[in-house]
Design an enzyme around this catalytic site. Sequence first.
Site: not given
Ligand code: AMP
Length: 216
Positions: A13, A88, A127, A160, A171
């Site tokens: 994404k 989400r 990654r 990360r 996740r």
């Molecule tokens: P991402 O970079 O989008 O994979 O997000 C990394 C982490 O941030 C996720 O595993 C969640 O813990 C948190 N996170 C990101 N976006 C959201 C969201 N819209 N709602 C809740 N937690 C989020």
Amino acid sequence: MRLVLLGAPGAGKGTQAKKIIEKYPMPQVSTGDLLRAAVAAGTALGKEAKSYMDKGELVPDSVVLGMVEERLKQEDCKAGYILDGFPRNTKQAEALDAMLGNLGMSLTAALSVDVPFENLMKRLTGRRTCKACGQMYNVYFNAPKNEGSCDKCGGQLFQRDDDKEETIKKRLDVYSAQTAPLIDYYGKKGILKSVDGAAGTIDEIFATVCKALELK
Ligand code: AMP
């Protein structure tokens, strides 16, 4: 254009969002990036978010919704944006609809980047991201020319914290249970577009993204 990007962690994404904004400049609003910035800055919000992120769980809606609303109110979002990693879950999707409805706006499309589940683990463990410019690499599929440094700016690459194997599994489970139902949510609204995120190179996938979104 107001676009939502859907897809499992590791589906690409963020990579496709970066390709879209290179060609059609608009803000990429990534809740993951906003939360990581808050964690790095050591704010109260960041401290609260970190405990959830480290476990691979979703940060509470109350925290995320306020953060998104504030971001979308900023001047640069007036003409459109790409939401990456938000919504989400169904509650966030409904809140977004309400937020936009209050402004007399609606989403242009929800783009789902589909990748078979068995491919995601390798994509996530491989990654790496540039500390300086945010460019993403994958040590298996899209390795940088010099290990550990960014091809574009020479910045240092890092993994990360939540791309470690133990957290990734959680996740992916959270994605299946809470986020995947949004594909149906936007399908029913008639704004869902899907692309195969495992067919071809990043540029080939980007070509199908442009076609799906009718970007010229
Ligand atoms: P991402 O970079 O989008 O994979 O997000 C990394 C982490 O941030 C996720 O595993 C969640 O813990 C948190 N996170 C990101 N976006 C959201 C969201 N819209 N709602 C809740 N937690 C989020």
